[in-house]
Design a protein around this motif. Sequence first.
Motif, PDB file in Angstrom:
ATOM      1  N   ILE A 184      34.132  41.925  36.521  1.00  0.00           N
ATOM      2  CA  ILE A 184      33.817  41.840  37.962  1.00  0.00           C
ATOM      3  C   ILE A 184      32.449  41.569  38.200  1.00  0.00           C
ATOM      4  CG2 ILE A 184      34.123  43.039  40.418  1.00  0.00           C
ATOM      5  CD1 ILE A 184      36.113  44.753  39.344  1.00  0.00           C
ATOM      6  N   THR A 185      31.979  40.571  38.728  1.00  0.00           N
ATOM      7  CA  THR A 185      30.698  40.179  39.466  1.00  0.00           C
ATOM      8  C   THR A 185      30.712  40.436  40.764  1.00  0.00           C
ATOM      9  OG1 THR A 185      30.697  38.641  37.614  1.00  0.00           O
ATOM     10  CG2 THR A 185      29.075  38.581  39.391  1.00  0.00           C
ATOM     11  N   ARG A 186      29.723  41.207  41.021  1.00  0.00           N
ATOM     12  CA  ARG A 186      29.496  41.404  42.652  1.00  0.00           C
ATOM     13  C   ARG A 186      28.031  41.107  42.954  1.00  0.00           C
ATOM     14  NH1 ARG A 186      27.505  45.374  46.146  1.00  0.00           N
ATOM     15  NH2 ARG A 186      27.047  46.754  44.182  1.00  0.00           N
ATOM     16  N   TRP A 187      27.806  40.436  44.252  1.00  0.00           N
ATOM     17  CA  TRP A 187      26.416  40.150  44.577  1.00  0.00           C
ATOM     18  C   TRP A 187      26.083  40.747  45.991  1.00  0.00           C
ATOM     19  CZ3 TRP A 187      30.119  36.600  42.667  1.00  0.00           C
ATOM     20  CH2 TRP A 187      29.726  35.851  41.601  1.00  0.00           C
ATOM     21  N   GLU A 188      24.921  41.088  46.022  1.00  0.00           N
ATOM     22  CA  GLU A 188      24.403  41.434  47.270  1.00  0.00           C
ATOM     23  C   GLU A 188      23.285  40.536  47.702  1.00  0.00           C
ATOM     24  OE1 GLU A 188      22.889  45.611  47.003  1.00  0.00           O
ATOM     25  OE2 GLU A 188      24.998  46.447  47.030  1.00  0.00           O
ATOM     26  N   ILE A 189      23.340  39.923  48.855  1.00  0.00           N
ATOM     27  CA  ILE A 189      22.410  38.940  49.490  1.00  0.00           C
ATOM     28  C   ILE A 189      21.689  39.414  50.521  1.00  0.00           C
ATOM     29  CG2 ILE A 189      22.325  36.530  50.103  1.00  0.00           C
ATOM     30  CD1 ILE A 189      25.125  36.161  49.160  1.00  0.00           C
ATOM     31  N   TYR A 190      20.432  39.425  50.437  1.00  0.00           N
ATOM     32  CA  TYR A 190      19.655  39.867  51.671  1.00  0.00           C
ATOM     33  C   TYR A 190      18.762  38.680  52.228  1.00  0.00           C
ATOM     34  CZ  TYR A 190      20.610  44.372  49.855  1.00  0.00           C
ATOM     35  OH  TYR A 190      21.415  45.786  49.414  1.00  0.00           O
ATOM     36  N   VAL A 191      18.810  38.202  53.488  1.00  0.00           N
ATOM     37  CA  VAL A 191      18.018  37.665  54.128  1.00  0.00           C
ATOM     38  C   VAL A 191      16.575  37.800  54.149  1.00  0.00           C
ATOM     39  CG1 VAL A 191      17.849  35.727  56.083  1.00  0.00           C
ATOM     40  CG2 VAL A 191      19.953  36.267  55.227  1.00  0.00           C
ATOM     41  N   GLU A 192      15.501  36.879  53.665  1.00  0.00           N
ATOM     42  CA  GLU A 192      14.136  37.233  53.711  1.00  0.00           C
ATOM     43  C   GLU A 192      13.463  36.539  54.806  1.00  0.00           C
ATOM     44  OE1 GLU A 192      12.240  36.242  49.979  1.00  0.00           O
ATOM     45  OE2 GLU A 192      13.583  37.345  48.859  1.00  0.00           O
ATOM     46  N   THR A 273      22.636  40.772  41.490  1.00  0.00           N
ATOM     47  CA  THR A 273      23.843  40.584  40.742  1.00  0.00           C
ATOM     48  C   THR A 273      24.350  41.868  39.891  1.00  0.00           C
ATOM     49  OG1 THR A 273      23.193  38.388  40.297  1.00  0.00           O
ATOM     50  CG2 THR A 273      25.106  39.161  39.252  1.00  0.00           C
ATOM     51  N   PHE A 274      25.501  42.283  40.397  1.00  0.00           N
ATOM     52  CA  PHE A 274      25.898  43.501  39.746  1.00  0.00           C
ATOM     53  C   PHE A 274      27.326  43.152  38.740  1.00  0.00           C
ATOM     54  CE2 PHE A 274      24.077  44.747  43.441  1.00  0.00           C
ATOM     55  CZ  PHE A 274      23.635  46.018  43.008  1.00  0.00           C
ATOM     56  N   ARG A 275      27.502  43.743  37.497  1.00  0.00           N
ATOM     57  CA  ARG A 275      28.461  43.456  36.703  1.00  0.00           C
ATOM     58  C   ARG A 275      29.273  44.893  36.381  1.00  0.00           C
ATOM     59  NH1 ARG A 275      30.757  39.169  34.768  1.00  0.00           N
ATOM     60  NH2 ARG A 275      30.785  39.820  32.544  1.00  0.00           N
ATOM     61  N   ASP A 276      30.538  44.737  36.239  1.00  0.00           N
ATOM     62  CA  ASP A 276      31.426  45.613  35.892  1.00  0.00           C
ATOM     63  C   ASP A 276      32.108  45.139  34.589  1.00  0.00           C
ATOM     64  OD1 ASP A 276      33.481  47.517  34.893  1.00  0.00           O
ATOM     65  OD2 ASP A 276      33.529  48.235  37.123  1.00  0.00           O
ATOM     66  N   ASN A 277      31.829  45.309  33.382  1.00  0.00           N
ATOM     67  CA  ASN A 277      32.502  44.526  32.184  1.00  0.00           C
ATOM     68  C   ASN A 277      34.000  45.052  32.051  1.00  0.00           C
ATOM     69  OD1 ASN A 277      30.180  42.822  32.127  1.00  0.00           O
ATOM     70  ND2 ASN A 277      29.140  44.179  30.579  1.00  0.00           N
ATOM     71  N   ASN A 278      34.254  45.977  32.759  1.00  0.00           N
ATOM     72  CA  ASN A 278      35.718  46.443  32.461  1.00  0.00           C
ATOM     73  C   ASN A 278      35.830  47.127  31.366  1.00  0.00           C
ATOM     74  OD1 ASN A 278      38.478  46.933  33.195  1.00  0.00           O
ATOM     75  ND2 ASN A 278      39.046  45.264  31.942  1.00  0.00           N
ATOM     76  N   ASP A 279      34.500  48.110  30.740  1.00  0.00           N
ATOM     77  CA  ASP A 279      34.588  48.863  29.644  1.00  0.00           C
ATOM     78  C   ASP A 279      34.263  50.162  29.866  1.00  0.00           C
ATOM     79  OD1 ASP A 279      31.903  48.739  30.672  1.00  0.00           O
ATOM     80  OD2 ASP A 279      30.779  47.924  29.296  1.00  0.00           O
ATOM     81  N   LEU A 281      32.087  51.544  31.635  1.00  0.00           N
ATOM     82  CA  LEU A 281      30.728  52.259  31.966  1.00  0.00           C
ATOM     83  C   LEU A 281      30.488  51.978  33.424  1.00  0.00           C
ATOM     84  CD1 LEU A 281      29.020  51.071  28.812  1.00  0.00           C
ATOM     85  CD2 LEU A 281      29.798  53.284  29.270  1.00  0.00           C
ATOM     86  N   GLY A 282      31.425  51.346  34.163  1.00  0.00           N
ATOM     87  CA  GLY A 282      30.968  51.237  35.700  1.00  0.00           C
ATOM     88  C   GLY A 282      30.089  49.786  35.902  1.00  0.00           C
ATOM     89  N   GLU A 283      29.790  49.860  36.999  1.00  0.00           N
ATOM     90  CA  GLU A 283      28.991  48.661  37.646  1.00  0.00           C
ATOM     91  C   GLU A 283      27.434  49.039  37.673  1.00  0.00           C
ATOM     92  OE1 GLU A 283      29.578  46.445  41.482  1.00  0.00           O
ATOM     93  OE2 GLU A 283      27.937  47.879  42.056  1.00  0.00           O
ATOM     94  N   ARG A 284      26.781  47.971  36.972  1.00  0.00           N
ATOM     95  CA  ARG A 284      25.451  48.262  36.732  1.00  0.00           C
ATOM     96  C   ARG A 284      24.675  46.677  37.428  1.00  0.00           C
ATOM     97  NH1 ARG A 284      28.329  47.676  32.474  1.00  0.00           N
ATOM     98  NH2 ARG A 284      28.050  46.088  30.799  1.00  0.00           N
TER      99      ARG A 284
END
Length: 347
Positions: A184-192, A273-279, A281-284
Amino acid sequence: MALASCTKVNTDRPSSEIMFSAVSHSAATRVTDYLDGYANVPFGSYAWYKGETVEENQQFMDNQAIGYDDQKKVWTAIGTTYYWPKFGSIDFICYSPFVAGGSAAAPAPVIGESSISYNTPWNVAAHPAVDVMYADKVVGMSGNVDTDYYGYNSVPVLFHHALSRIAFQVRAGFTEKVAETGDITRWEIYVEKITVDSCLTTGTVDFTLDQDGKWQKPASNVWTPLEPITDYTLNTSVMTVLTEEEQPAGGSFFVLPQQLDNQSVSVYVTIKTFRDNNDGLGERLVFEEHGVHRKAYLKADLLGSWGINQYITYIIIVNPAEQLEPIIFAPSTVDWEYITVPTEIIL
């Protein structure tokens, strides 16, 4: 009591004071009480008395300020009182906001019996909160009449917006992707920051009456522009992390009606960009970018200009990862005349 100069203009009893009913016009099916947002904004009135003979005709009001009387709950002349003549009739043309005499800083329109001209250049950037409006000409009035606007008898004043108004909303195209492997790849986008660039700010415009007594706008539906151009920076200070629901990028603002060419919007964002490699260890957090900048032009196939009396909303869709699709505009028009433009900016 203010009277026209000709002694043949006889006024009726004081109970026949001239009063106004003001609304603003958004589209053929929608009007809004002028009090909603303009209670403290006097408008100007020109009026012409029409007597029984041409020789009796004369100007009756010459840029008279009209304000709201909170006790009487009506719009009336400020600083004086006008009464209906016993004979003849009166024609009216109104504009907003009222400007006493006009000046280079805030020019008043030049108004004749069949024309309204902003021939002294109007600078929208210098007056960002001013909604320039002009009203339909009202002819043959000999007394206060039921205007069907909010239940009181008066001179009907139906305003039209002379400028354009634009707004921007922003959302994420997506915030998460799941791979076939289950990663799972998750993104957080913040407008500057968001800027609207290369906008014309100053121009002139003429409106003329046609044979049916309707104001004719320029064929292009835009003002005649003059230099300079300016960039607008939107207030994004209260924006939160983007989701797939739109959120406003500051408030709407007035712009000069103009043909679209090099006008553009620039968006600066931070992407986490956050990744959860399904291992297990959770999201990082694996990657963080600041100052990511993309630009899109505001002209579209169905939107070649910001037109007079148009309220245009651009919806900016920000994707956090590179996509193959091109930038797409899809404007649609509803009343005010509102236009919504989904704008996909690929990041």
